[in-house]
Scaffold this motif. Structure first.
Motif, PDB file in Angstrom:
ATOM      1  N   CYS A 261      14.033  22.613  -3.989  1.00 43.79           N
ATOM      2  CA  CYS A 261      12.282  22.974  -3.537  1.00 43.79           C
ATOM      3  C   CYS A 261      11.313  22.063  -4.580  1.00 43.79           C
ATOM      4  CB  CYS A 261      12.538  24.122  -4.059  1.00 43.79           C
ATOM      5  SG  CYS A 261      12.983  25.021  -2.771  1.00 43.79           S
ATOM      6  N   LEU A 262      11.894  21.855  -5.608  1.00 41.45           N
ATOM      7  CA  LEU A 262      10.958  21.130  -6.248  1.00 41.45           C
ATOM      8  C   LEU A 262      11.289  20.135  -5.870  1.00 41.45           C
ATOM      9  CD1 LEU A 262      12.069  22.459 -10.471  1.00 41.45           C
ATOM     10  CD2 LEU A 262       9.936  23.385  -9.192  1.00 41.45           C
ATOM     11  N   LYS A 263      12.077  18.975  -5.924  1.00 36.95           N
ATOM     12  CA  LYS A 263      12.133  18.012  -5.608  1.00 36.95           C
ATOM     13  C   LYS A 263      11.801  17.991  -4.024  1.00 36.95           C
ATOM     14  CE  LYS A 263      16.998  16.083  -6.472  1.00 36.95           C
ATOM     15  NZ  LYS A 263      18.109  15.686  -6.474  1.00 36.95           N
ATOM     16  N   LYS A 264      11.582  18.390  -3.229  1.00 40.25           N
ATOM     17  CA  LYS A 264      10.476  18.662  -2.383  1.00 40.25           C
ATOM     18  C   LYS A 264       8.628  18.451  -2.060  1.00 40.25           C
ATOM     19  CE  LYS A 264       9.561  20.305   2.681  1.00 40.25           C
ATOM     20  NZ  LYS A 264      10.602  20.823   3.822  1.00 40.25           N
ATOM     21  N   PHE A 265       8.471  19.616  -3.745  1.00 42.52           N
ATOM     22  CA  PHE A 265       7.528  19.663  -3.952  1.00 42.52           C
ATOM     23  C   PHE A 265       6.901  18.207  -4.515  1.00 42.52           C
ATOM     24  CE2 PHE A 265       8.103  24.198  -5.275  1.00 42.52           C
ATOM     25  CZ  PHE A 265       7.472  24.820  -3.292  1.00 42.52           C
ATOM     26  N   VAL A 266       6.972  17.410  -4.843  1.00 39.54           N
ATOM     27  CA  VAL A 266       7.122  16.088  -5.444  1.00 39.54           C
ATOM     28  C   VAL A 266       7.316  15.015  -4.250  1.00 39.54           C
ATOM     29  CG1 VAL A 266       7.417  14.600  -7.312  1.00 39.54           C
ATOM     30  CG2 VAL A 266       7.993  16.156  -8.044  1.00 39.54           C
ATOM     31  N   GLN A 267       8.314  15.149  -4.305  1.00 38.58           N
ATOM     32  CA  GLN A 267       8.198  14.230  -2.952  1.00 38.58           C
ATOM     33  C   GLN A 267       6.545  14.184  -1.784  1.00 38.58           C
ATOM     34  OE1 GLN A 267      12.288  14.881  -1.101  1.00 38.58           O
ATOM     35  NE2 GLN A 267      13.205  13.730  -2.967  1.00 38.58           N
ATOM     36  N   ASN A 271       0.565  20.962  -4.542  1.00 33.28           N
ATOM     37  CA  ASN A 271      -0.169  20.687  -5.740  1.00 33.28           C
ATOM     38  C   ASN A 271       0.734  21.956  -6.194  1.00 33.28           C
ATOM     39  OD1 ASN A 271      -2.023  22.264  -7.896  1.00 33.28           O
ATOM     40  ND2 ASN A 271      -3.627  22.661  -6.473  1.00 33.28           N
ATOM     41  N   LEU A 272       1.830  21.400  -7.338  1.00 35.17           N
ATOM     42  CA  LEU A 272       2.266  22.369  -8.711  1.00 35.17           C
ATOM     43  C   LEU A 272       1.467  23.586  -8.925  1.00 35.17           C
ATOM     44  CD1 LEU A 272       4.818  20.220 -10.075  1.00 35.17           C
ATOM     45  CD2 LEU A 272       4.622  20.980  -7.882  1.00 35.17           C
ATOM     46  N   ASP A 273       0.594  23.281  -9.002  1.00 31.37           N
ATOM     47  CA  ASP A 273      -0.676  24.729  -9.498  1.00 31.37           C
ATOM     48  C   ASP A 273       0.006  25.816  -8.734  1.00 31.37           C
ATOM     49  OD1 ASP A 273      -2.240  26.225 -11.638  1.00 31.37           O
ATOM     50  OD2 ASP A 273      -3.857  25.639 -10.604  1.00 31.37           O
ATOM     51  N   ALA A 274      -0.263  25.665  -7.653  1.00 31.95           N
ATOM     52  CA  ALA A 274      -0.199  26.896  -6.935  1.00 31.95           C
ATOM     53  C   ALA A 274       1.395  27.083  -6.081  1.00 31.95           C
ATOM     54  CB  ALA A 274      -0.715  25.945  -5.007  1.00 31.95           C
ATOM     55  N   TYR A 275       1.783  25.343  -5.879  1.00 32.04           N
ATOM     56  CA  TYR A 275       3.553  26.140  -5.383  1.00 32.04           C
ATOM     57  C   TYR A 275       4.513  26.643  -6.343  1.00 32.04           C
ATOM     58  CZ  TYR A 275       3.009  23.983  -0.589  1.00 32.04           C
ATOM     59  OH  TYR A 275       2.068  23.765   0.282  1.00 32.04           O
ATOM     60  N   LEU A 276       4.878  25.962  -7.510  1.00 32.38           N
ATOM     61  CA  LEU A 276       5.613  27.186  -8.594  1.00 32.38           C
ATOM     62  C   LEU A 276       5.041  28.195  -8.190  1.00 32.38           C
ATOM     63  CD1 LEU A 276       5.468  24.328 -11.773  1.00 32.38           C
ATOM     64  CD2 LEU A 276       7.287  24.679 -10.234  1.00 32.38           C
ATOM     65  N   PRO A 277       4.137  29.095  -8.723  1.00 25.23           N
ATOM     66  CA  PRO A 277       3.948  31.040  -7.940  1.00 25.23           C
ATOM     67  C   PRO A 277       4.806  30.751  -7.001  1.00 25.23           C
ATOM     68  CG  PRO A 277       1.994  29.730  -8.924  1.00 25.23           C
ATOM     69  CD  PRO A 277       2.427  28.476  -8.779  1.00 25.23           C
ATOM     70  N   PRO A 303      11.042  13.737 -15.191  1.00 20.15           N
ATOM     71  CA  PRO A 303      10.378  13.294 -16.095  1.00 20.15           C
ATOM     72  C   PRO A 303       9.390  13.536 -14.772  1.00 20.15           C
ATOM     73  CG  PRO A 303      12.212  11.850 -16.117  1.00 20.15           C
ATOM     74  CD  PRO A 303      12.252  12.992 -15.236  1.00 20.15           C
ATOM     75  N   LYS A 304       8.956  12.632 -14.024  1.00 16.84           N
ATOM     76  CA  LYS A 304       7.742  13.678 -12.924  1.00 16.84           C
ATOM     77  C   LYS A 304       7.782  14.713 -12.407  1.00 16.84           C
ATOM     78  CE  LYS A 304       6.439  10.904  -8.213  1.00 16.84           C
ATOM     79  NZ  LYS A 304       6.786  10.219  -7.151  1.00 16.84           N
ATOM     80  N   ILE A 305       8.639  15.986 -12.301  1.00 15.88           N
ATOM     81  CA  ILE A 305       7.971  16.879 -12.420  1.00 15.88           C
ATOM     82  C   ILE A 305       7.181  17.449 -13.327  1.00 15.88           C
ATOM     83  CG2 ILE A 305       9.178  19.182 -11.618  1.00 15.88           C
ATOM     84  CD1 ILE A 305      11.017  18.250  -9.779  1.00 15.88           C
ATOM     85  N   LEU A 306       8.121  17.440 -14.446  1.00 17.13           N
ATOM     86  CA  LEU A 306       7.383  17.759 -16.058  1.00 17.13           C
ATOM     87  C   LEU A 306       6.070  17.557 -15.845  1.00 17.13           C
ATOM     88  CD1 LEU A 306       7.991  19.944 -18.033  1.00 17.13           C
ATOM     89  CD2 LEU A 306       8.908  18.066 -19.644  1.00 17.13           C
ATOM     90  N   ALA A 309       3.694  19.379 -13.538  1.00 20.93           N
ATOM     91  CA  ALA A 309       3.803  20.419 -13.964  1.00 20.93           C
ATOM     92  C   ALA A 309       2.565  21.082 -15.112  1.00 20.93           C
ATOM     93  CB  ALA A 309       4.845  21.232 -14.050  1.00 20.93           C
ATOM     94  N   ASN A 310       2.862  20.132 -15.889  1.00 20.11           N
ATOM     95  CA  ASN A 310       1.646  19.637 -16.988  1.00 20.11           C
ATOM     96  C   ASN A 310       0.360  19.751 -16.715  1.00 20.11           C
ATOM     97  OD1 ASN A 310       3.460  20.452 -19.092  1.00 20.11           O
ATOM     98  ND2 ASN A 310       4.348  18.264 -19.614  1.00 20.11           N
ATOM     99  N   LEU A 311       0.229  18.128 -15.942  1.00 18.67           N
ATOM    100  CA  LEU A 311      -1.310  17.967 -15.439  1.00 18.67           C
ATOM    101  C   LEU A 311      -2.050  19.526 -14.836  1.00 18.67           C
ATOM    102  CD1 LEU A 311      -2.726  16.440 -14.925  1.00 18.67           C
ATOM    103  CD2 LEU A 311      -1.833  15.305 -12.496  1.00 18.67           C
ATOM    104  N   TYR A 312      -0.697  19.454 -13.859  1.00 22.62           N
ATOM    105  CA  TYR A 312      -1.534  21.018 -13.258  1.00 22.62           C
ATOM    106  C   TYR A 312      -1.908  22.286 -14.133  1.00 22.62           C
ATOM    107  CZ  TYR A 312      -1.018  18.335  -8.409  1.00 22.62           C
ATOM    108  OH  TYR A 312      -1.159  17.208  -7.986  1.00 22.62           O
ATOM    109  N   ILE A 313      -0.901  22.374 -14.959  1.00 22.93           N
ATOM    110  CA  ILE A 313      -0.927  23.959 -15.462  1.00 22.93           C
ATOM    111  C   ILE A 313      -0.523  24.066 -16.659  1.00 22.93           C
ATOM    112  CG2 ILE A 313      -0.252  25.521 -12.857  1.00 22.93           C
ATOM    113  CD1 ILE A 313       2.848  25.096 -13.638  1.00 22.93           C
TER     114      ILE A 313
END
Length: 326
Positions: A261-267, A271-277, A303-306, A309-313
């Protein structure tokens, strides 16, 4: 629910203890199974004992051949609780010390590759493994698809009942999960059709409170031991082997689901701010640290995901280092 016939000298106390649990709203299904085993254990080995002695407690707490640490841990916890109940009604009972509860090894999560998943489902679909019960060949291909596609825990899927499957909307309801969590699990149209075909084969005459996955009797769920035993045989046929603490398990389907799921979100530049919750809620996590654990597992994209993630939240998700929910 199966009606157990207790026969040891503790039969009345066990029945009263279970009645208390049920009156408080606990289903206590697994606890009831372990208490039946304890009753049989006492009947076979300690017929003359009328009190839960130290000898009984320590004999019960002994690790058995080929038994996992989690299994003996579950056995001890239930009998500790039963012993405390006996003490509470002014009966002498030995409470097994917590020092006898084995500490589980910290496993490194195993992320299944696409090829390994293809092998597993090829074996399931073509019956390339042995099962004594013919119903298992119908049950397991569907059960494992739900585990892989939805990231459920094995305890959650074993507890599903007929009424928990919404055929019209393609959705499962999960009740009383870890941390008393209730949630809805939407599924894809393809998985929905697979579940409908399974439902027609296995539940043409079922009632709403029958278990969705069963082997013999509809009112008794498929056991987690049966699922794990079949999975070990499947892994052997697929030549997927363990190494040290990197041991492929059923629970790693859940880890693989989260990482995919995380890979798909990034690919897909979500917006991880919305999708991680959303992922946190879908998986039944009560804390963000449990969801953030899967960022670490995505080694090739971490590295890319983190960074995203930090950028959004920012600091909404704490750094890895604490405990996480499985």
């Amino acid at each position: 629910m199966k009606d157990y016939v207790f026969k040891s000298n503790f039969k009345s106390d066990i029945s009263n203890f279970l009645n208390l649990k049920h009156s408080l709203g606990y289903k206590y299904y697994n606890g009831q199974i372990l208490l039946e085993q304890f009753d049989t254990f006492c009947f076979n080995n300690f017929q003359s004992e009328i009190s839960l002695t130290k000898e009984i407690g320590l004999a019960w707490a002994t690790l058995r051949k080929n038994e996992s640490c989690s299994s003996v841990q579950n056995r001890i916890v239930v009998i500790r609780e039963f012993a405390k109940y006996l003490n509470g009604i002014d009966k002498i009972a030995f409470v097994i010390p917590t020092t006898y509860i084995p500490k589980q090894q910290k496993y490194k999560s195993y992320i299944y590759s696409k090829l390994e998943i293809q092998k597993i489902f090829d074996i399931l679909d073509n019956k390339k493994y042995n099962c004594r019960n013919e119903n298992m060949y119908i049950v397991l291909p569907v059960l494992f698809r739900i585990l892989y596609c939805c990231g459920l825990r094995i305890s959650e899927i074993a507890s599903l009942r007929v009424e928990h499957f919404d055929i019209d909307n393609g959705m499962f309801s999960v009740y009383e999960s870890k941390n008393n969590n209730n949630r809805l699990i939407p599924i894809s149209d393809k998985l929905k059709n697979i579940c409908i075909d399974y439902f027609i084969k296995m539940h043409s005459n079922s009632s709403s409170d029958d278990f969705f996955f069963y082997t013999n009797e509809r009112n008794i769920p498929i056991s987690k031991g049966s699922i794990r035993g079949a999975f070990k045989r499947i892994l052997k046929v697929a030549n997927i082997e363990k190494s040290n603490l990197n041991n492929p398990r059923i629970h790693d389907f859940r880890h693989t689901f989260a990482v995919n799921c995380l890979k798909k979100f990034v690919q897909e530049d979500k917006n991880l701010d919305a999708y991680l919750p959303i992922l946190k809620t879908y998986m039944g996590h009560s804390k963000f640290i449990s969801t953030e654990y899967y960022l670490k597992l995505t080694n090739d994209m971490f590295p890319k995901i983190l960074e995203k993630a930090n950028l959004y939240i920012g600091d909404a998700i704490p750094r890895i280092g604490g405990a996480y929910e499985k």
